[in-house]
Design a protein around this motif. Structure first.
Motif, PDB file in Angstrom:
ATOM      1  N   GLY A   1      -7.692  22.459 -19.298  1.00  0.00           N
ATOM      2  CA  GLY A   1      -7.322  22.078 -17.933  1.00  0.00           C
ATOM      3  C   GLY A   1      -5.836  22.019 -17.694  1.00  0.00           C
ATOM      4  N   SER A   2      -5.032  21.757 -18.732  1.00  0.00           N
ATOM      5  CA  SER A   2      -3.581  21.668 -18.555  1.00  0.00           C
ATOM      6  C   SER A   2      -2.958  23.003 -18.188  1.00  0.00           C
ATOM      7  CB  SER A   2      -2.931  21.131 -19.838  1.00  0.00           C
ATOM      8  OG  SER A   2      -3.223  21.987 -20.940  1.00  0.00           O
ATOM      9  N   GLU A   3      -3.698  24.100 -18.341  1.00  0.00           N
ATOM     10  CA  GLU A   3      -3.191  25.425 -18.009  1.00  0.00           C
ATOM     11  C   GLU A   3      -3.320  25.724 -16.502  1.00  0.00           C
ATOM     12  OE1 GLU A   3      -4.973  27.072 -22.255  1.00  0.00           O
ATOM     13  OE2 GLU A   3      -5.392  28.156 -20.380  1.00  0.00           O
ATOM     14  N   TYR A   4      -3.968  24.828 -15.777  1.00  0.00           N
ATOM     15  CA  TYR A   4      -4.264  25.067 -14.365  1.00  0.00           C
ATOM     16  C   TYR A   4      -3.420  24.175 -13.459  1.00  0.00           C
ATOM     17  CZ  TYR A   4      -8.300  27.671 -16.051  1.00  0.00           C
ATOM     18  OH  TYR A   4      -9.100  28.577 -16.681  1.00  0.00           O
ATOM     19  N   ALA A   5      -3.166  24.655 -12.241  1.00  0.00           N
ATOM     20  CA  ALA A   5      -2.441  23.844 -11.258  1.00  0.00           C
ATOM     21  C   ALA A   5      -3.292  22.676 -10.787  1.00  0.00           C
ATOM     22  CB  ALA A   5      -2.025  24.705 -10.067  1.00  0.00           C
ATOM     23  N   ALA A   6      -4.621  22.882 -10.766  1.00  0.00           N
ATOM     24  CA  ALA A   6      -5.523  21.831 -10.318  1.00  0.00           C
ATOM     25  C   ALA A   6      -6.899  22.050 -10.924  1.00  0.00           C
ATOM     26  CB  ALA A   6      -5.635  21.806  -8.794  1.00  0.00           C
ATOM     27  N   VAL A   7      -7.638  20.966 -11.074  1.00  0.00           N
ATOM     28  CA  VAL A   7      -9.040  21.013 -11.487  1.00  0.00           C
ATOM     29  C   VAL A   7      -9.872  20.464 -10.341  1.00  0.00           C
ATOM     30  CG1 VAL A   7     -10.773  20.171 -13.104  1.00  0.00           C
ATOM     31  CG2 VAL A   7      -8.499  20.757 -13.930  1.00  0.00           C
ATOM     32  N   LEU A   8     -10.852  21.241  -9.903  1.00  0.00           N
ATOM     33  CA  LEU A   8     -11.701  20.884  -8.767  1.00  0.00           C
ATOM     34  C   LEU A   8     -13.072  20.497  -9.315  1.00  0.00           C
ATOM     35  CD1 LEU A   8     -11.519  20.863  -5.652  1.00  0.00           C
ATOM     36  CD2 LEU A   8     -12.329  23.226  -5.676  1.00  0.00           C
ATOM     37  N   LEU A   9     -13.483  19.234  -9.101  1.00  0.00           N
ATOM     38  CA  LEU A   9     -14.724  18.725  -9.677  1.00  0.00           C
ATOM     39  C   LEU A   9     -15.863  18.771  -8.664  1.00  0.00           C
ATOM     40  CD1 LEU A   9     -13.467  15.552 -11.605  1.00  0.00           C
ATOM     41  CD2 LEU A   9     -13.854  17.856 -12.508  1.00  0.00           C
ATOM     42  N   ALA A  10     -16.987  19.374  -9.066  1.00  0.00           N
ATOM     43  CA  ALA A  10     -18.200  19.356  -8.257  1.00  0.00           C
ATOM     44  C   ALA A  10     -18.737  17.924  -8.203  1.00  0.00           C
ATOM     45  CB  ALA A  10     -19.237  20.302  -8.842  1.00  0.00           C
ATOM     46  N   PRO A  11     -19.531  17.569  -7.191  1.00  0.00           N
ATOM     47  CA  PRO A  11     -19.997  16.187  -7.024  1.00  0.00           C
ATOM     48  C   PRO A  11     -20.721  15.620  -8.240  1.00  0.00           C
ATOM     49  CG  PRO A  11     -20.451  17.460  -5.057  1.00  0.00           C
ATOM     50  CD  PRO A  11     -19.964  18.441  -6.077  1.00  0.00           C
ATOM     51  N   GLN A  12     -21.481  16.471  -8.967  1.00  0.00           N
ATOM     52  CA  GLN A  12     -22.253  15.958 -10.098  1.00  0.00           C
ATOM     53  C   GLN A  12     -21.395  15.502 -11.282  1.00  0.00           C
ATOM     54  OE1 GLN A  12     -22.390  18.974  -8.648  1.00  0.00           O
ATOM     55  NE2 GLN A  12     -23.323  20.516  -9.987  1.00  0.00           N
ATOM     56  N   VAL A  13     -20.118  15.886 -11.287  1.00  0.00           N
ATOM     57  CA  VAL A  13     -19.227  15.442 -12.370  1.00  0.00           C
ATOM     58  C   VAL A  13     -18.021  14.677 -11.819  1.00  0.00           C
ATOM     59  CG1 VAL A  13     -19.919  17.249 -13.988  1.00  0.00           C
ATOM     60  CG2 VAL A  13     -18.046  17.682 -12.362  1.00  0.00           C
ATOM     61  N   ALA A  14     -18.057  14.332 -10.524  1.00  0.00           N
ATOM     62  CA  ALA A  14     -16.909  13.666  -9.895  1.00  0.00           C
ATOM     63  C   ALA A  14     -16.622  12.305 -10.527  1.00  0.00           C
ATOM     64  CB  ALA A  14     -17.155  13.501  -8.401  1.00  0.00           C
ATOM     65  N   HIS A  15     -17.645  11.691 -11.130  1.00  0.00           N
ATOM     66  CA  HIS A  15     -17.437  10.386 -11.761  1.00  0.00           C
ATOM     67  C   HIS A  15     -16.498  10.463 -12.964  1.00  0.00           C
ATOM     68  CE1 HIS A  15     -20.702  12.276 -14.052  1.00  0.00           C
ATOM     69  NE2 HIS A  15     -20.355  11.502 -15.059  1.00  0.00           N
ATOM     70  N   GLN A  16     -16.218  11.693 -13.431  1.00  0.00           N
ATOM     71  CA  GLN A  16     -15.333  11.872 -14.575  1.00  0.00           C
ATOM     72  C   GLN A  16     -13.866  12.039 -14.156  1.00  0.00           C
ATOM     73  OE1 GLN A  16     -16.092  11.721 -17.756  1.00  0.00           O
ATOM     74  NE2 GLN A  16     -18.313  11.510 -17.522  1.00  0.00           N
ATOM     75  N   ARG A  17     -13.591  11.934 -12.857  1.00  0.00           N
ATOM     76  CA  ARG A  17     -12.245  12.207 -12.373  1.00  0.00           C
ATOM     77  C   ARG A  17     -11.194  11.334 -13.053  1.00  0.00           C
ATOM     78  NH1 ARG A  17      -8.405  10.284  -9.253  1.00  0.00           N
ATOM     79  NH2 ARG A  17      -7.062  11.738  -8.109  1.00  0.00           N
ATOM     80  N   LYS A  18     -11.457  10.047 -13.141  1.00  0.00           N
ATOM     81  CA  LYS A  18     -10.474   9.122 -13.699  1.00  0.00           C
ATOM     82  C   LYS A  18     -10.142   9.471 -15.146  1.00  0.00           C
ATOM     83  CE  LYS A  18      -9.965   4.243 -14.812  1.00  0.00           C
ATOM     84  NZ  LYS A  18     -10.619   2.916 -14.776  1.00  0.00           N
ATOM     85  N   ALA A  19     -11.175   9.713 -15.956  1.00  0.00           N
ATOM     86  CA  ALA A  19     -10.951  10.046 -17.365  1.00  0.00           C
ATOM     87  C   ALA A  19     -10.228  11.379 -17.505  1.00  0.00           C
ATOM     88  CB  ALA A  19     -12.290  10.083 -18.104  1.00  0.00           C
TER      89      ALA A  19
END
Length: 468
Positions: A141-159
């Motif tokens: 993920g560090s290679e990307y400008a942004a990571v876009l999370l689908a709703p089913q994994v949105a709970h992982q945003r903080k981590a």
């Protein structure tokens, strides 16, 4: 003056901008590019010639550059047009930015990423979307400008945000993902990556819990740096209602921009002399209307209040940003009488603080209250001070040190905290608890919009002073 106006028009029409056509349209000039559209409009108001420079994205019509100024000096007018041309060039010559779209296994997001790529290419945007399972985001993920999370994994945003401190992590709303609404998703990504702000002139009531005179006309200005990018926001308060708000979009914002703002408001029907008072919140040290800047180890004193009052013909008040924000937090509630506000921008080790004690704003000797740069130099952190300002763990420790200091000296009832890397006040509370007893820790309240706190506070300060 008409000769200068004609000379300016002729000069603009002779300019060459890659990929653009520049041609007359009615009384103005229009600039066309496949990604951006621009206008140079001219207005005559009360014998003054006002020039409007404006750029909009073709994708969604969002503003990318917006400025009014009075045509007084041809050279300065040409410099401002060149600024707009540079902004246009930056928008149309960016390198490709890669966005990672994640769900549990990557199957559903693959279809969606293909739609996003087709749409981005159709608009000529510098965005590329790739779909991978969430576990891959942690690895690459560090290679990307942004990571876009689908709703089913949105709970992982903080981590994930903590694991990838240099990458923007965005939650994709269910109503967008479930409908495969690529247009809405693309606009969301573009807005977040560009930090774009819209201008609104909707009337709304200013909600102040504290008792202030609501019969006055007040202009509040907020001059804030975010990741070294300056912005100038403004709001007009007319008898308790916010009737105009917006932001000047410029490549650079300096004190000349405060004067250029007068032309912008004039087009909206407001003269600076119409206001009972104008409040300006700035990032520097402010001592009785004088802004003090440190330049090459020496102090430079700018008589900003006197200069603006002379030019604008009304009362002007100058305040420190964080101090105004503390007042904004104070007047928006009536539970606490002793309030502190702490602002910590991502990548900046120097914190900013403001205080309201017993209902009175604290300015301090020489206006130095709340300027914390020297304090940070004495901190012994687990990581380098500059590195800490970019990482979640380091930022948590850094802010906790600042808040420990204010708790042990001012002991406020509540501390409002603006820091994009620290949305969870519980974790910050736990960090404070490592060095303070529970009974000493004030209430911690997260703030998502620094500008809003500053503008509310600056309006309240103007109303308060007018009543004295």
């Amino acid at each position: 003056m008409e000769e200068m106006l004609q000379a300016y028009r002729t000069w603009i029409l002779a300019q060459q901008i890659d990929g653009c056509t520049i041609e007359e349209s009615g009384d103005g000039i229009v600039i066309n590019h496949e990604l951006v559209k621009g206008w140079v409009n001219f207005y005559e108001i009360d014998g003054m010639y006002i020039v409007e420079l404006r750029l909009e994205r073709v994708l969604d019509g969002e503003p990318a550059f917006f400025l009014h100024f009075e045509l007084l000096d041809l050279l300065r007018a040409q410099e401002l047009f060149n600024e707009m041309a540079e902004a246009l060039h930056d928008m149309t010559h960016r390198s490709m930015r890669h966005v990672l779209l994640c769900c549990t296994c990557g199957v559903t997001t693959t279809y969606f990423s293909n739609k996003l790529n087709e749409l981005a290419q159709g608009f000529g945007l510098d965005l590329d979307f790739t779909a991978k399972p969430l576990e891959e985001a942690v690895k690459s993920g560090s290679e990307y400008a942004a990571v876009l999370l689908a709703p089913q994994v949105a709970h992982q945003r903080k981590a994930l945000a903590e694991a990838l401190p240099g990458t923007i992590v965005i939650e994709l709303p269910g109503k967008i993902f479930g409908a495969y609404d690529a247009n809405a998703a693309l606009k969301l990504v573009v807005d977040v990556l560009s930090g774009n702000r819209t201008v609104s002139d909707d009337k709304k009531q200013l909600k102040l819990v504290r008792d202030y005179d609501r019969t006055k006309k007040v202009l509040a200005l907020s001059y804030i740096y975010r990741s070294d990018e300056p912005t100038l926001s403004y709001r007009v308060l007319d008898c308790g209602q916010i009737v105009l708000s917006g932001m000047l979009v410029r490549r650079t914002v300096d004190f000349h921009t405060l004067e250029d703002l007068a032309a912008t408001l004039l087009v909206e029907g407001w003269k600076m002399s119409d206001f009972d008072a104008i409040g300006v919140a700035v990032p520097g040290v402010v001592d009785k209307g004088v802004v003090i800047e440190q330049v090459d180890g020496s102090e430079r004193r700018i008589e900003l209040r006197n200069r603006l009052e002379k030019n604008w013909g009304t009362r002007v008040y100058i305040d420190y940003n964080a101090s105004a924000a503390a007042v904004g937090c104070y007047v928006s509630q009536d539970t606490y009488e002793n309030v502190a506000f702490h602002a910590q921008a991502v990548g900046v080790a120097e914190g900013e603080e403001g205080y309201v004690l017993g209902g009175e704003p604290v300015v301090g000797h020489g206006g130095w209250s709340g300027h914390l740069g020297a304090l940070a130099k004495g901190f012994a952190l687990e990581m380098d001070l500059e590195d800490a300002a970019w990482r979640v763990n380091g930022m948590r420790e850094l802010v906790a040190r600042y808040l420990t200091s204010v708790t042990c000296t001012v002991a406020p009832d509540v501390i409002y905290v603006w820091c994009d890397l620290l949305p969870d006040m519980t974790e910050l509370h736990n960090e404070l608890a490592k060095g303070l007893p529970e009974s000493a820790i004030p209430e911690l309240v997260g703030v998502s919009d620094y500008d809003d706190c500053v503008l509310i506070g600056e309006m309240a300060l103007c109303l308060r002073r007018l009543a004295m």
